[in-house]
Design a protein around this motif. Structure first.
Motif, short mmCIF file in Angstrom:
data_model
loop_
_atom_site.label_atom_id
_atom_site.label_comp_id
_atom_site.label_asym_id
_atom_site.label_seq_id
_atom_site.Cartn_x
_atom_site.Cartn_y
_atom_site.Cartn_z
N ASN A 51 0.82 -1.20 0.00
CA ASN A 51 0.00 0.00 0.00
C ASN A 51 0.86 1.26 0.00
N ALA A 52 0.38 2.30 -0.67
CA ALA A 52 0.96 3.63 -0.51
C ALA A 52 0.29 4.28 0.70
N VAL A 53 0.91 5.34 1.24
CA VAL A 53 0.37 5.94 2.45
C VAL A 53 0.54 7.46 2.43
N ILE A 54 -0.52 8.15 2.86
CA ILE A 54 -0.47 9.59 3.06
C ILE A 54 -0.56 9.83 4.56
N LEU A 55 0.47 10.43 5.13
CA LEU A 55 0.58 10.62 6.57
C LEU A 55 0.27 12.06 6.95
N LYS A 56 -0.44 12.22 8.05
CA LYS A 56 -0.64 13.57 8.61
C LYS A 56 -0.45 13.50 10.12
N GLY A 57 0.69 13.99 10.59
CA GLY A 57 0.97 14.03 12.01
C GLY A 57 0.43 15.30 12.63
N GLY A 58 0.38 15.32 13.96
CA GLY A 58 -0.07 16.50 14.66
C GLY A 58 0.92 17.64 14.53
N GLN A 59 0.42 18.86 14.70
CA GLN A 59 1.29 20.04 14.60
C GLN A 59 2.44 19.96 15.59
N GLU A 60 2.18 19.33 16.75
CA GLU A 60 3.23 19.23 17.77
C GLU A 60 4.40 18.36 17.33
N ALA A 61 4.20 17.52 16.30
CA ALA A 61 5.25 16.61 15.85
C ALA A 61 5.76 16.95 14.45
N THR A 62 5.52 18.16 14.00
CA THR A 62 5.83 18.53 12.62
C THR A 62 7.29 18.29 12.25
#
Length: 431
Positions: free
Chosen positions: A142-153
């Motif tokens: 699978n391909a993946v699109i990740l979105k982490g929290g602003q605190e972990a940018t």
């Protein structure tokens, strides 16, 4: 309205997923090996980026539970790099034949596992999720699109840069791992049902509920981790105390830490005083119902406490009059995550395991074992509390679906219809 830049990211991920589905196990493992080397090479930069995130988050006075999840120590980073190697050593979940059946001579049906396509994973804190999810996504095709929290940018950006560096020159294009960095992109990601096949949110109750309510894309995850440990009337007290302490204090910010301790009234006078002392010694603040308050000095627990996920060193205690009452309480207030019983009564354990409705139900062991790495999955993309599979810690097997493939030689359905219909053989063949 989806921004052109995000639409391009989604299209690139979809194109990468179409290439991934054609790769064999060796090619995927070689790419994962290259990722581990890149992560090791970039350890100092990764830890420095995480320190930057920690300092900013501490200044913003984020909750302690979030800070604990955000911190990426050298040991935690090393453990996650090892997790990628563990995923490499797991069997490839793609291309597994689950059904092999001869419908008729020369007409062969197969059911074969295949990737889901593109995963959209949205998480708060926990930058190590970037490593875990990438490894599982790529190994499962699978391909993946990740979105982490602003605190972990900063942490997420450096981690993905290292992963892209590792993928350079391998059979997997770097576009198979995409990173979003702004809050505005979350809402747009939820609209990409044409490109994203599964959303996996990891965060607070309100956060996960929002994702579930605002997208047509299927969602896998859990909103709460409200876990219990029930101490039965027949129990090894020292063992049960150790389970209570570990389940609460080993990592209180985790979703598999207990929030409520249920104790049978017959054992409570003997069990609670030493157990409470052991918990308090670890910094736990105790709250209890009226019956508990008559045995140990604790703050009063309210009705709201039974439904609260503290994610902190706070524990609610309730005394119950029977195993059945404990099960009813758990099925009423629990979130379906992980529940445990401490007992030496095999019949009570069997009843508890059968009747408690949760993704994980344990006997005489800590709830903290609810984890993909500890289950031998190498890592996990998250924990699902839904009843339909996948349920519990989701590893490689939860990231594939299947397709039916029918191999023929000119057969038509008319042959098997009408008064002179030919019969199907329906003969199962070796897998």
């Amino acid at each position: 309205m989806v921004a052109p830049e995000l639409l391009q990211i989604a299209q690139q991920a979809r194109a990468a997923a179409q290439k991934l589905v054609t790769l064999d196990t060796l090619a995927k493992n070689q790419a994962l090996a290259a990722i581990t080397e890149a992560l090791q090479t970039q350890q100092a930069a990764i830890l420095q980026a995480n320190q930057t995130d920690m300092e900013r988050s501490e200044q913003e006075e984020l909750p302690m539970a979030l800070l604990q999840r955000l911190k990426l120590s050298p040991d935690k980073l090393a453990s996650n790099i090892q997790g990628v190697r563990d995923v490499m050593n797991l069997p490839d979940p793609v291309g597994q034949r689950q059904l092999h059946r001869e419908l008729d001579a020369g007409l062969i049906l197969e059911r074969v596992t295949c990737p889901l396509g593109v995963l959209g994973v949205i998480f708060e804190a926990r930058p190590e999720a970037v490593i875990q999810i990438t490894a599982l996504a790529l190994k499962s095709g699978n391909a993946v699109i990740l979105k982490g929290g602003q605190e972990a940018t900063h942490s997420c950006q450096v981690l993905v840069q290292a992963i892209h560096r590792g993928l350079q020159g391998t059979a997997i294009p770097p576009t198979a791992v995409q990173l979003l960095t702004t809050r505005a992109e979350i809402q747009q990601l939820l609209e990409l049902d044409q490109y994203v096949n599964l959303l996996i949110p990891r965060g607070s109750n309100a956060f996960v509920r929002y994702i579930q309510d605002h997208s047509r894309i299927p969602v896998l995850g859990h909103a709460d981790g409200l876990c219990h440990l029930y101490i039965d009337q027949q129990v090894d007290i020292p063992q049960a105390m150790a389970l209570a302490v570990d389940s609460k204090t080993q990592y209180p910010a985790a979703c598999n830490a207990i929030e409520t301790l249920l104790v049978h009234q017959a054992i409570a006078p003997e069990f609670l005083p030493p157990c409470a002392a052991a918990l308090v010694a670890q910094g736990v603040k105790l709250r209890g119902d009226e019956a508990t308050q008559k045995i140990i000095p604790v703050a009063p627990a309210s009705e709201a406490d039974w439904g609260t996920e503290y994610l902190d060193l706070v524990l609610a205690i309730k005394i119950v009059d029977s195993l059945e009452t404990a099960i009813t309480h758990i099925n009423t207030y629990g979130s379906g995550h992980t529940e445990a019983i401490a007992t030496t009564d095999a019949q009570a354990a069997a009843q508890f395991v059968a009747q408690v409705d949760a993704a994980g139900v344990y006997h005489n062991c800590s709830t903290r074992f609810a984890d993909g790495f500890r289950y031998g999955f190498g890592a996990e993309v998250g924990i699902s509390t839904q009843r339909l599979p996948p349920r519990g810690p989701v590893g490689l097997e939860g990231l594939v679906t299947y397709k039916y493939r029918l191999w023929g030689n000119g057969q038509v359905v008319a042959t098997y219809s009408g008064d002179q219909a030919k019969s199907f053989a329906h003969r199962d063949l070796p897998l």
